[in-house]
Design a protein around this motif. Structure first.
Motif, mmCIF file in Angstrom:
data_model
loop_
_atom_site.group_PDB
_atom_site.id
_atom_site.type_symbol
_atom_site.label_atom_id
_atom_site.label_comp_id
_atom_site.label_asym_id
_atom_site.label_seq_id
_atom_site.Cartn_x
_atom_site.Cartn_y
_atom_site.Cartn_z
ATOM 1 N N VAL A 492 48.625 33.858 19.405
ATOM 2 C CA VAL A 492 48.657 34.668 18.185
ATOM 3 C C VAL A 492 50.018 34.471 17.538
ATOM 4 N N SER A 493 50.036 33.982 16.316
ATOM 5 C CA SER A 493 51.278 33.627 15.641
ATOM 6 C C SER A 493 51.399 34.351 14.307
ATOM 7 N N THR A 494 52.605 34.766 13.986
ATOM 8 C CA THR A 494 52.902 35.214 12.625
ATOM 9 C C THR A 494 53.233 33.977 11.799
ATOM 10 N N GLU A 495 53.741 34.165 10.584
ATOM 11 C CA GLU A 495 54.070 33.014 9.741
ATOM 12 C C GLU A 495 55.152 32.140 10.354
ATOM 13 N N ALA A 496 55.802 32.606 11.436
ATOM 14 C CA ALA A 496 56.791 31.779 12.130
ATOM 15 C C ALA A 496 56.163 30.489 12.628
ATOM 16 N N GLY A 497 54.839 30.502 12.826
ATOM 17 C CA GLY A 497 54.153 29.289 13.258
ATOM 18 C C GLY A 497 53.563 28.506 12.108
ATOM 19 N N GLY A 498 53.774 28.978 10.876
ATOM 20 C CA GLY A 498 53.180 28.321 9.717
ATOM 21 C C GLY A 498 53.795 26.989 9.374
ATOM 22 N N GLU A 499 54.983 26.721 9.846
ATOM 23 C CA GLU A 499 55.642 25.441 9.619
ATOM 24 C C GLU A 499 56.217 24.952 10.933
ATOM 25 N N GLY A 500 56.125 23.662 11.129
ATOM 26 C CA GLY A 500 56.875 23.035 12.202
ATOM 27 C C GLY A 500 56.261 23.104 13.580
ATOM 28 N N ILE A 501 55.112 23.790 13.762
ATOM 29 C CA ILE A 501 54.477 23.856 15.075
ATOM 30 C C ILE A 501 53.140 23.134 14.989
ATOM 31 N N ASN A 502 52.953 22.144 15.838
ATOM 32 C CA ASN A 502 51.768 21.302 15.765
ATOM 33 C C ASN A 502 50.926 21.485 17.019
ATOM 34 N N LEU A 503 49.693 21.941 16.833
ATOM 35 C CA LEU A 503 48.833 22.307 17.960
ATOM 36 C C LEU A 503 47.514 21.551 17.950
ATOM 37 N N GLN A 504 47.478 20.422 17.239
ATOM 38 C CA GLN A 504 46.214 19.739 17.009
ATOM 39 C C GLN A 504 45.646 19.053 18.248
ATOM 40 N N HIS A 505 46.448 18.848 19.266
ATOM 41 C CA HIS A 505 45.964 18.089 20.422
ATOM 42 C C HIS A 505 45.101 18.916 21.369
ATOM 43 N N ARG A 506 45.242 20.240 21.349
ATOM 44 C CA ARG A 506 44.526 21.071 22.308
ATOM 45 C C ARG A 506 43.622 22.120 21.653
ATOM 46 N N CYS A 507 43.647 22.203 20.347
ATOM 47 C CA CYS A 507 42.931 23.303 19.695
ATOM 48 C C CYS A 507 42.364 22.843 18.358
ATOM 49 N N HIS A 508 41.157 23.326 18.045
ATOM 50 C CA HIS A 508 40.581 23.020 16.730
ATOM 51 C C HIS A 508 39.965 24.263 16.084
ATOM 52 N N TYR A 530 44.987 21.018 11.228
ATOM 53 C CA TYR A 530 44.367 19.983 10.399
ATOM 54 C C TYR A 530 45.418 18.949 10.035
ATOM 55 N N ARG A 531 45.756 18.097 11.029
ATOM 56 C CA ARG A 531 46.800 17.111 10.852
ATOM 57 C C ARG A 531 46.503 15.928 11.764
ATOM 58 N N TYR A 532 47.306 14.880 11.610
ATOM 59 C CA TYR A 532 47.096 13.659 12.393
ATOM 60 C C TYR A 532 47.109 13.959 13.892
ATOM 61 N N GLY A 533 46.118 13.427 14.592
ATOM 62 C CA GLY A 533 45.990 13.661 16.020
ATOM 63 C C GLY A 533 44.835 14.583 16.364
ATOM 64 N N GLN A 534 44.311 15.286 15.362
ATOM 65 C CA GLN A 534 43.175 16.178 15.591
ATOM 66 C C GLN A 534 41.911 15.328 15.745
ATOM 67 N N GLN A 535 41.255 15.438 16.888
ATOM 68 C CA GLN A 535 40.090 14.613 17.174
ATOM 69 C C GLN A 535 38.764 15.306 16.849
ATOM 70 N N LYS A 536 38.814 16.589 16.498
ATOM 71 C CA LYS A 536 37.595 17.329 16.222
ATOM 72 C C LYS A 536 37.632 17.905 14.813
#
Length: 849
Positions: A492-508, A530-536
């Motif tokens: 669970v993230s506030t806007e602190a995760g809105g930039e600079g955190i990339n989670l595309q490898h484990r979550c869709h 929704y960025r490079y590396g997202q497989q789903k």
């Protein structure tokens, strides 16, 4: 005085220490063709040059933990080929700007053009930049000004060549004064460059402190690189200001940009999600699905909403009746209360309780203030606790007491939380018990409310948090737990995760527990997955209670925004796809001025508010269309740009390392991991030539494996063994200078390095130029040559050649390379001399294979 062409140096040396080395032209003219594996040595010699120059022009053979994409490699190539680094990189969110900067830095360092680098970022991103440059590229030298080191005397700047600094720290008087007295920088890089605002009022320009800082710093560097996904924002004056930072000498052209928009092609690079592909030409983005989770209001919630709006109206009326400063403060509090109520009943309940405690003079726990624009929700929560301790209007305390009682009752039976937990989370988990879910909210109080519910249902440790009050290590630990197979299932993230955190490898799967009032923040949230590396395919759930007044407004806004984006994307000249709609949606969200519309909604009917939203979107549509027309002139990914050049692939690297083993003296014992990991054993001769004492090494051609196994030797430009092999193959004594060959597909080939210089006489660019000759015709960098470099060559017998014919071939090849240098020359790239590196005569007629 001796000129060393490779290193671009001229040195005075004692003639007694020199020996004469006959060059390629001399040997070829005299017919002195090499024997004893000459053609194989020529292949390795040319491979060495090709690998070095490809890396120098793209940075693609650096140490980092992902494979660069075509648009990233071509972006660096385009900048290097331009002869300068004064560019605005305006790629869409999620296309890898850190990788692009890392590649460019690696290429610039390889060219000895980045010995002093300053990176300026928003305060919250300094540590992240340092860590990513180290983790992805192994750049160890970057230190953060104000955190890792301080400057008390301007002379201390001589100790710091690679610096990262916060733009808000550096703009301050003393810091800026000290910075401007440092030695000049080779390259200054600015992230989030749209924060360097400059507005025009009539003939007057009003620059922010950040812009003024960069304007002064511009005189202390030859090159400035600006990064932003939102360079225009519908503000032509600010955008022109950024262009003037890049090219101050073109100020008059820039100020008449509407008349000559094509000039931005020399300054702006913009790649779109809709266009970029992987190495095989497949589109990178698999699209996303957005689903609305409607939560109807109970009768009790409807009554609470009415009473809260009555309280807000009284507050807005008090704002109009008081002084400017006090009124603005009251209006701010009322607006935040509306946002909190749209977020969760827990958030508004907590805020109202704290307001009542303040009126009664009671101390309450509060969040620390966060001086970072990304953490808007948390900043608002902190700021409303500092309001005046006297009532905003008569009877406020009694109204607050009634609202708090109703909120407490609603909180005990929170229909929105129940819909989230029972209708959404349980459904997803039932489908896949190990599914990871990312949840976003603007406010810390809502975040704590969600975490408590998840921990209660799924057990302690099932949920981790990210918010602005955490340091980088805490955030990193939370992400690591979320990405582990058996770690936390919910983040669970506030806007602190809105930039600079990339989670595309484990979550869709992403849930927006609340919708931000600023639509651009929603685009940034989705960009985490929704960025490079997202497989789903990314699935986004928006949870909202559409019966409340403000939720209705937000619902209208996002529905209209989606519809306009769909319409605009559908009329593009390309076939419609989801990624193109994302491009348009991002542009619109950045341009919509919705804060003012929503601020008026408290006192207007829904129909009037809907009209205002349509007006705002129409202005945004118009601005987006004008912006798109302008950016059509920007440089962008074009696979044809390097079509005439030799692109180095994994096959070339492996062919070079394997071929050098036969000459240097090492044996490849085993190839594993699908041929990407090699075990080698060095002979005594190889150990002596390489200056090592070990006999066995493990080599890897895979970046991911190299990152996981630091004891293995990655075959890239940062590895001592690979660099030693490249250097050895380029030496004159190595051979491969003038040879006979069987597989040239032409009568002869002549190889040279074409070079350009800048207006200060420094080398600006160099390219490998292979000229194939047949029946008097020349071909530059023939298409068969890339494959020719991969296959091992066998000796062949010499054939008769005529001196006049050999001389004619050299003359033709020289003219072709000179023509190439002239064609590629610009105002920033001036012709320099070429260097012949090899020549070969075919031992067989062309095409006789």
């Amino acid at each position: 005085m001796i000129e060393f062409q490779e290193s671009n140096q001229r040195l005075w040396l004692p003639w007694q220490r020199l020996r004469q080395v006959r060059g390629v032209q001399h040997a070829f003219n005299l017919g002195r063709f090499e024997k004893e594996s000459g053609e194989e040595r020529q292949r390795l010699r040319l491979l060495s040059w090709a690998i070095q120059l490809w890396n120098e022009n793209t940075g693609a053979l650096a140490t980092f933990d992902v494979d660069p994409l075509p648009h990233q490699i071509h972006l660096v190539h385009h900048i290097i080929a331009s002869g300068h680094y004064n560019w605005l990189i305006a790629d869409d969110v999620g296309l890898g700007k850190t990788i692009e900067v890392g590649l460019l830095l690696h290429a610039a360092m390889a060219r000895n053009e980045a010995n002093r680098v300053l990176i300026i970022t928003p305060a919250g991103l300094t540590r992240q930049w340092k860590e990513e440059l180290f983790a992805k590229f192994g750049f160890e030298g970057f230190r953060i000004y104000g955190d890792d080191f301080h400057i008390n005397d301007p002379r201390d700047w001589k100790k710091e060549d690679y610096v990262i600094g916060s733009m808000d720290r550096m703009k301050q008087g003393d810091n800026l004064d000290t910075l401007l007295r440092a030695d000049d920088w080779d390259l200054v890089i600015v992230d989030e460059a749209h924060r360097l605002s400059r507005r025009q009022y009539g003939n007057k320009l009003d620059a922010s402190q950040r812009y003024a800082m960069l304007h002064k710093l511009r005189r202390r560097t030859q090159s400035i690189l600006l990064l932003t996904a939102t360079p225009h924002q519908g503000k032509q004056d600010s955008f022109s200001g950024l262009l003037e930072l890049l090219s101050p000498e073109r100020k008059s052209e820039i100020r008449t940009l509407a008349l000559n928009p094509e000039i931005i092609g020399d300054m702006v690079i913009r790649n779109y999600k809709a266009d970029v592909t992987d190495m095989d030409g497949n589109f990178l983005f698999h699209g996303k699905t957005v689903r609305q989770i409607e939560v109807p209001l109970s009768q009790e919630a409807v009554e609470f909403d009415k009473q809260l709006r009555e309280y807000l109206r009284k507050g807005y009326s008090a704002q109009a009746d008081t002084g400017k400063t006090t009124g603005r403060a009251i209006g701010f509090v009322m607006t935040v209360y509306r946002k909190l109520a749209a977020s969760s009943v827990a958030a508004i309940h907590t805020a109202l309780q704290r307001r009542l405690e303040r009126l009664r003079g009671q101390e309450s726990q509060s969040f620390n203030s966060l001086d970072d624009e990304r953490y808007q929700g948390e900043q608002e929560e902190a700021d409303i606790q500092k309001t005046q301790a006297s009532p905003f209007f008569p009877g406020e305390e009694g109204i607050l007491q009634g609202l708090i009682e109703k909120a407490a009752s609603l909180e005990a039976n929170d229909t929105k939380l129940h819909a989230f937990m029972d209708g959404l989370v349980e459904t997803v988990i039932k489908e896949n018990p190990k599914e990871k879910i990312l949840v976003f909210t603007e406010y810390r109080s809502t975040q704590q409310w969600i975490k408590a519910a998840l921990d209660d249902r799924f057990g302690p440790g099932s949920c981790v948090l990210i918010h602005g009050g955490m340091d980088m290590q805490e955030r990193r630990d939370a992400i690591a737990s979320f990405e582990e197979e058996d770690g936390a299932q919910f983040l669970v993230s506030t806007e602190a995760g809105g930039e600079g955190i990339n989670l595309q490898h484990r979550c869709h799967i992403m849930v927006n527990y609340d919708l931000p009032w600023n639509p651009m923040r929603l685009v940034q949230r989705v960009g985490r997955l929704y960025r490079y590396g997202q497989q789903k395919r990314v699935v986004v759930f928006n949870v909202h209670q559409s019966d409340s007044a403000d939720e209705q407004v937000l619902n209208i806004l996002y529905d209209r925004l989606e519809s306009v984006a769909q319409d605009m994307a559908s009329v593009q000249q390309y076939e419609f796809n989801d990624a193109m709609k994302e491009d348009v949606l991002g542009e619109l969200a950045d341009l919509v001025d919705i804060e003012g519309v929503l601020a008026e909604a408290a006192n207007n009917k829904l129909e009037r508010t809907s009209e205002r939203i349509n007006e705002a979107l129409e202005r945004a549509r118009s601005a987006a269309s004008a912006q798109k027309e302008l950016f059509e002139h920007a440089a962008s990914f074009d696979s044809a740009e390097v079509a005439g050049e030799l692109e180095i692939t994994l096959d070339h690297l492996q062919a070079f390392v394997e071929g050098m083993g036969n000459i240097i003296g090492y044996q490849i014992l085993e190839k594993t991991h699908k041929g990407l990991v090699w075990q080698i054993r060095l002979s005594d001769r190889a150990m002596d030539e390489l200056g090592v004492s070990r006999t066995r090494y493990t080599l890897t051609f895979d970046r991911i494996l190299a990152a996981k196994k630091p004891e293995w030797l990655p075959m890239n430009m940062d590895n001592w063994l690979f660099k030693s092999l490249l250097k050895r193959a380029r030496q004159y004594d190595f051979g491969g200078v003038t040879v006979f060959g069987k597989e040239y597909h032409s009568q002869a080939i002549v190889a040279a390095v074409a070079r350009w210089q800048n207006d200060r006489g420094r080398r600006a660019r160099q390219e490998l130029a292979i000229v194939a000759l047949e029946n008097g015709a020349t071909t530059l960098n023939p298409v068969w040559f890339g494959h020719w470099l991969i296959e091992r060559k066998t000796p062949c017998d010499a054939v008769e050649t005529e001196k006049a014919e050999r001389k004619a071939i050299l003359d033709q090849a020289g003219s072709r390379v000179e023509q190439f240098i002239a064609q590629q020359s610009t105002q920033a790239l001036l012709p320099d001399q070429m260097q012949w590196i090899s020549a070969g005569w075919s031992a067989e007629p062309a095409g006789a294979q």
